[in-house]
Design an enzyme around this catalytic site. Structure first.
Site, PDB file in Angstrom:
ATOM      1  N   SER A 168       0.488   0.114  -2.973  1.00 14.54           N
ATOM      2  CA  SER A 168       0.135  -1.275  -2.699  1.00 14.54           C
ATOM      3  C   SER A 168      -0.808  -1.396  -1.493  1.00 14.54           C
ATOM      4  CB  SER A 168       1.431  -2.058  -2.501  1.00 14.54           C
ATOM      5  OG  SER A 168       1.167  -3.418  -2.397  1.00 14.54           O
ATOM      6  N   HIS A 373       6.083  -3.853  -9.427  1.00 14.42           N
ATOM      7  CA  HIS A 373       5.393  -3.394  -8.226  1.00 14.42           C
ATOM      8  C   HIS A 373       6.233  -2.452  -7.361  1.00 14.42           C
ATOM      9  CE1 HIS A 373       1.866  -3.918  -5.714  1.00 14.42           C
ATOM     10  NE2 HIS A 373       2.639  -4.006  -4.653  1.00 14.42           N
TER      11      HIS A 373
END
Ligand SMILES: *[C@@H]1O[C@H](CO)[C@@H](O)[C@H](O)[C@H]1NC(C)=O
Length: 401
Positions: A168, A373
């Protein structure tokens, strides 16, 4: 959400985040090093000073009793995501965490910590109580933190290049570094990008979508009230998170954690025991500007430098809008690992990134429809669905450049 509700929410946010800040700093939690030692691996801690004066902490796992440290091991550097820390890479324990699997495969593993998180809250001149300390976004992490940490690791190990694994924000800051300071590309053997975040026009997170259009007002209000560290309160999260919490039946602690509200939650892949450890370690600290910068990306659909408004942009950049990051200058080989159900790194956005990178090796889908995620670091099956493939790719690309 109307303006009045927003204003009230922000006010309570400010008051509560101050209270929260004090509670957080007075409790002690186990460090990354403690976890590594408890799991039977060797641990080292290294301080690094950045070009602009921040003191960062690097953790190193040079080996284990089965894989003793030795000169000439190839290096893998792991960089965490927003609101997270080096702990992410070991939190799943031995035989599941990427850091340990890499050590078992014979690598010298280093864990970075970006400015502002639990392990990197010092500066030569300022401290976290000062406004100036928090004057950064992931742009500065790419410009200063990553280069300082990478140079330190290469210097200590005597290697000329390393493998980089980012999750990320650990990918966002990498793309900043490798495009703005392209001389760093030759220090990267391979870049394994987990849930790569650069373009955000297709982002799905309901929480972030709800907040992004108000970014200017939110930022203005926070600055007026002197809030610089991002520590969201329960009301603000309850509002933004209502949809998230209705969509799947989650437990209270998940709905109460900003990390899961922002990034989503995959209950099939979440180990309940590990969850409580995760919640003890996150949120690990971030500046308001990091979120402002991301929210601007959601609104503009572009991957570009921080937008200061027309006048300041003209002064700073010589143009009314901020310049795009020149992704075509990234010559390090980049492997893009993405998930179908990722709220923050949407498939369309990762594909756009792939087209613009100077040297993308390709798109690697995690073979699970519900992959989200945070599964890249926390999923029960991360080893079989992702890490084994990544370790194989690293081995195949493990040639000095
Ligand atoms: C969940 O985590 C605990 C503690 O690390 C571990 O003992 C257990 O095997 C894990 N469960 C699954 C299903 O992976």
């Amino acid at each position: 959400m109307n303006v009045r509700t927003t204003a009230l929410l922000l006010l309570s946010y400010v008051v509560q985040s101050r209270i929260l800040a004090e509670t957080v700093s007075s409790t002690t939690v186990t460090t990354t090093a403690d976890l590594i030692v408890a799991d039977g691996y060797l641990s080292e801690q290294h301080p690094v000073v950045t070009g602009d004066g921040y003191l960062l902490t690097l953790f190193r796992i040079p080996g284990s009793p089965r894989n003793p440290p030795q000169k000439g091991k190839s290096v893998v550097f792991l960089q965490h995501g927003v609101l997270c820390s080096s702990t992410d890479w070991v939190i799943m324990g031995p035989s599941s965490s990427l850091a340990y699997l890499l050590v078992d495969a014979g690598y010298d593993v280093w864990l970075g910590n970006a400015r502002g998180n639990t392990y990197s809250r010092q500066h030569l001149l300022d401290d976290p109580s000062k406004v100036k300390f928090w004057d950064f976004s992931w742009h500065e992490m790419g410009m200063y933190d990553l280069p300082a940490m990478i140079d330190y690791v290469l210097d200590k190990t005597g290697e000329v290049s390393l493998h980089y694994v980012g999750h990320s924000q650990g990918t966002t800051s990498f793309f900043v570094m490798a495009s703005m300071r392209p001389e760093y590309n030759r220090k990267i053997r391979s870049m394994q990008a987990f849930a790569p975040v650069a373009f955000m026009g297709n982002l799905k997170s309901p929480f972030v979508r709800a907040m992004a259009p108000f970014v200017n007002q939110i930022e203005w209000m926070m600055r007026m009230l002197g809030v610089n560290e991002f520590l969201p309160n329960s009301e603000m999260m309850a509002l933004g998170g209502q949809k998230a919490c209705n969509d799947e039946s989650l437990f209270q602690e998940v709905c109460a954690s900003v990390l899961f509200l922002i990034a989503g939650f995959n209950s099939d892949q979440m180990n309940r025991t590990v969850l409580s450890t995760i919640l003890r370690h996150t949120p690990a600290g971030a500046s308001v500007t990091q979120f402002v910068h991301y929210a601007q990306g959601v609104n503009s659909g572009r991957f570009r430098q921080l937008d200061y408004g027309v006048l300041l942009n003209l002064r700073r950049y010589g143009s009314i809008t901020p310049p795009n990051y020149p992704l075509e200058l990234i010559t390090a080989p980049v492997f893009l690992h993405y998930g179908d159900n990722d709220w923050l790194a949407a498939v369309g956005d990762v594909q756009q990134l792939e087209r613009q990178l100077g040297n993308s090796v390709g798109l690697f889908r995690v073979p699970d429809d519900r992959w989200n995620h945070l599964d890249f670091t926390y999923a029960i099956n991360a080893k079989s669905l992702l890490y084994e493939r990544v370790i194989e790719l690293i081995a195949r690309w493990n040639v000095p450049i």
